[in-house]
Design a protein around this motif. Structure first.
Motif, PDB file in Angstrom:
ATOM      1  N   GLU A 146       5.122  -4.102   3.382  1.00 50.77           N
ATOM      2  CA  GLU A 146       5.012  -3.425   2.093  1.00 50.77           C
ATOM      3  C   GLU A 146       3.597  -2.897   1.874  1.00 50.77           C
ATOM      4  O   GLU A 146       3.408  -1.756   1.417  1.00 50.77           O
ATOM      5  N   ALA A 147       2.599  -3.723   2.167  1.00 51.56           N
ATOM      6  CA  ALA A 147       1.216  -3.296   1.966  1.00 51.56           C
ATOM      7  C   ALA A 147       0.864  -2.133   2.890  1.00 51.56           C
ATOM      8  O   ALA A 147       0.122  -1.217   2.491  1.00 51.56           O
ATOM      9  N   ARG A 148       1.388  -2.119   4.108  1.00 49.02           N
ATOM     10  CA  ARG A 148       1.087  -1.020   5.025  1.00 49.02           C
ATOM     11  C   ARG A 148       1.716   0.281   4.555  1.00 49.02           C
ATOM     12  O   ARG A 148       1.140   1.363   4.741  1.00 49.02           O
ATOM     13  N   VAL A 149       2.890   0.214   3.938  1.00 48.41           N
ATOM     14  CA  VAL A 149       3.500   1.425   3.389  1.00 48.41           C
ATOM     15  C   VAL A 149       2.627   1.985   2.271  1.00 48.41           C
ATOM     16  O   VAL A 149       2.353   3.195   2.206  1.00 48.41           O
ATOM     17  N   ALA A 150       2.179   1.114   1.371  1.00 52.66           N
ATOM     18  CA  ALA A 150       1.335   1.569   0.269  1.00 52.66           C
ATOM     19  C   ALA A 150       0.008   2.127   0.786  1.00 52.66           C
ATOM     20  O   ALA A 150      -0.505   3.128   0.264  1.00 52.66           O
ATOM     21  N   ALA A 151      -0.578   1.494   1.816  1.00 54.60           N
ATOM     22  CA  ALA A 151      -1.827   2.005   2.383  1.00 54.60           C
ATOM     23  C   ALA A 151      -1.623   3.377   3.021  1.00 54.60           C
ATOM     24  O   ALA A 151      -2.473   4.269   2.892  1.00 54.60           O
ATOM     25  N   ALA A 169       2.579   9.074   9.675  1.00 56.02           N
ATOM     26  CA  ALA A 169       2.234   7.653   9.682  1.00 56.02           C
ATOM     27  C   ALA A 169       2.894   6.932   8.509  1.00 56.02           C
ATOM     28  O   ALA A 169       3.329   5.779   8.644  1.00 56.02           O
ATOM     29  N   PHE A 170       2.984   7.605   7.365  1.00 55.11           N
ATOM     30  CA  PHE A 170       3.675   7.018   6.215  1.00 55.11           C
ATOM     31  C   PHE A 170       5.157   6.797   6.529  1.00 55.11           C
ATOM     32  O   PHE A 170       5.729   5.745   6.198  1.00 55.11           O
ATOM     33  N   ASP A 171       5.797   7.789   7.160  1.00 53.49           N
ATOM     34  CA  ASP A 171       7.206   7.627   7.540  1.00 53.49           C
ATOM     35  C   ASP A 171       7.386   6.462   8.513  1.00 53.49           C
ATOM     36  O   ASP A 171       8.356   5.703   8.418  1.00 53.49           O
ATOM     37  N   GLN A 172       6.444   6.324   9.461  1.00 56.37           N
ATOM     38  CA  GLN A 172       6.524   5.198  10.392  1.00 56.37           C
ATOM     39  C   GLN A 172       6.402   3.867   9.659  1.00 56.37           C
ATOM     40  O   GLN A 172       7.148   2.922   9.942  1.00 56.37           O
ATOM     41  N   ALA A 173       5.447   3.776   8.725  1.00 54.93           N
ATOM     42  CA  ALA A 173       5.276   2.534   7.983  1.00 54.93           C
ATOM     43  C   ALA A 173       6.504   2.219   7.140  1.00 54.93           C
ATOM     44  O   ALA A 173       6.903   1.057   7.010  1.00 54.93           O
ATOM     45  N   ARG A 174       7.119   3.245   6.575  1.00 54.50           N
ATOM     46  CA  ARG A 174       8.314   3.024   5.758  1.00 54.50           C
ATOM     47  C   ARG A 174       9.472   2.509   6.609  1.00 54.50           C
ATOM     48  O   ARG A 174      10.197   1.596   6.198  1.00 54.50           O
TER      49      ARG A 174
END
Length: 328
Positions: free
Chosen positions: A232-237, A302-307
């Motif tokens: 969750e934190a990585r998605v927000a970052a 990168a955001f899509d990957q984190a999600r």
């Protein structure tokens, strides 16, 4: 949770592992690093102030020379008009949260592995004791059977069957001894020490869990898992870094100034002339070959990957919980 087993040796081993395990120490160092980077990003939001000094000697074509000395304060500041620096600070803070959750994940995994290895060790000790008891009993049975064969009360087939049982049981003992040694080696590794430094009671019972284990888990239990919180934190970052990349395409502003003293001699600086300057600037990227646009697309990817990684973490957590319930 390991205190539910009521085994002081198990509790001591887990406490030692959480304090000395190399993986835990590495995760703790990563957390300290991420927290320091938060302070770096926070500092960039404020002005930079420094002290400077200079000395210059020049000579003209006519042969004359002159000296110049200067000392003063310099300051610069880049106002965060479009929020790029604030987004970088928030992203660093969320990275620190992810590092903290990753540390928790390592701690949970290490504690579970220590408990599992310790229970395996105690179970193997009990199995080895049972195997030796069985071997002694079967050897006694073999002697009795041999006496009966000599007395004509039993056949040689019965004697050979008793001998085969003895040899089968005897063959199990080296494998159990090997498994016992390997469990000790694993416990030593997990607790960050050598095998010779590992101190365990010679004989201990197999730890037994309490009978009131939970048989149903609410949905909030999944969010308690450190790997889910880290995802969750990585998605927000990643979302904050998208904002940072977008802000880089807008104009940037800067303010700088200096205040100091200037004199022809070093001793004259105290009564020298006051020199001050103030500079305001603005810059706007006009042509960069599409680098800023590509950087924005990279951060969105990168955001899509984190999600998707977060989605995978939630599904894996759900599977682990369901598997554990079925096994329980």
């Amino acid at each position: 949770w390991w205190q539910y087993f009521g085994d002081p040796a198990l509790t001591a081993l887990i406490e030692q592992a959480l304090a000395a395990n190399p993986s835990v120490a590495s995760a703790q160092a990563a957390l300290r690093q991420s927290r320091a980077l938060v302070q770096v990003q926070q500092a960039r939001l404020g002005p930079d102030v420094g002290v400077s000094g200079s000395a210059q000697r020049s000579r003209s074509a006519s042969g004359g020379s002159a000296n110049s000395f200067r000392a003063g304060f310099d300051a610069s500041w880049e106002p965060d008009v479009f929020g790029g620096q604030r987004a970088a600070r928030d992203a660093a803070g969320l990275d620190a949260q992810a590092s903290a959750a990753s540390l928790g994940d390592v701690q949970v995994s290490v504690a579970a592995e220590v408990a599992q290895t310790y229970i395996t060790l105690r179970s193997t000790e009990r199995r080895l004791a049972i195997a030796r008891e069985n071997l002694a009993s079967q050897e006694e049975t073999l002697r009795i059977t041999q006496w009966r064969v000599q007395a004509g009360l039993a056949t040689s087939l019965q004697s050979e069957q008793a001998r085969a049982a003895v040899e089968q049981t005897r063959a199990q003992i080296p494998a159990l001894q090997t498994a016992l040694a390997l469990a000790r080696h694993q416990l030593a590794l997990l607790t960050g020490r050598t095998v010779a430094e590992l101190a365990l009671p010679d004989d201990g019972a197999v730890p037994q869990p309490a009978g009131d284990l939970a048989l149903a888990f609410p949905a909030d239990t999944l969010r308690q898992r450190p790997d889910v919180r880290a995802a969750e934190a990585r998605v927000a970052a990643a979302a904050q870094r998208v904002l940072q990349a977008d802000a880089a395409r807008y104009p940037s502003f800067s303010l700088s100034g200096s205040l100091g003293l200037s004199a022809l001699t070093l001793s004259g600086l105290g009564s020298g002339a006051v020199v001050s300057s103030l500079l305001a600037g603005v810059s706007l990227p006009v042509f960069d070959g599409g680098a800023l646009r590509a950087q924005g697309e990279a951060q969105r990817a990168a955001f899509d990957q984190a999600r998707e990684a977060h989605r995978s973490a939630v599904l894996s957590a759900l599977k682990d919980v369901e598997d554990a319930l079925v096994a329980l």
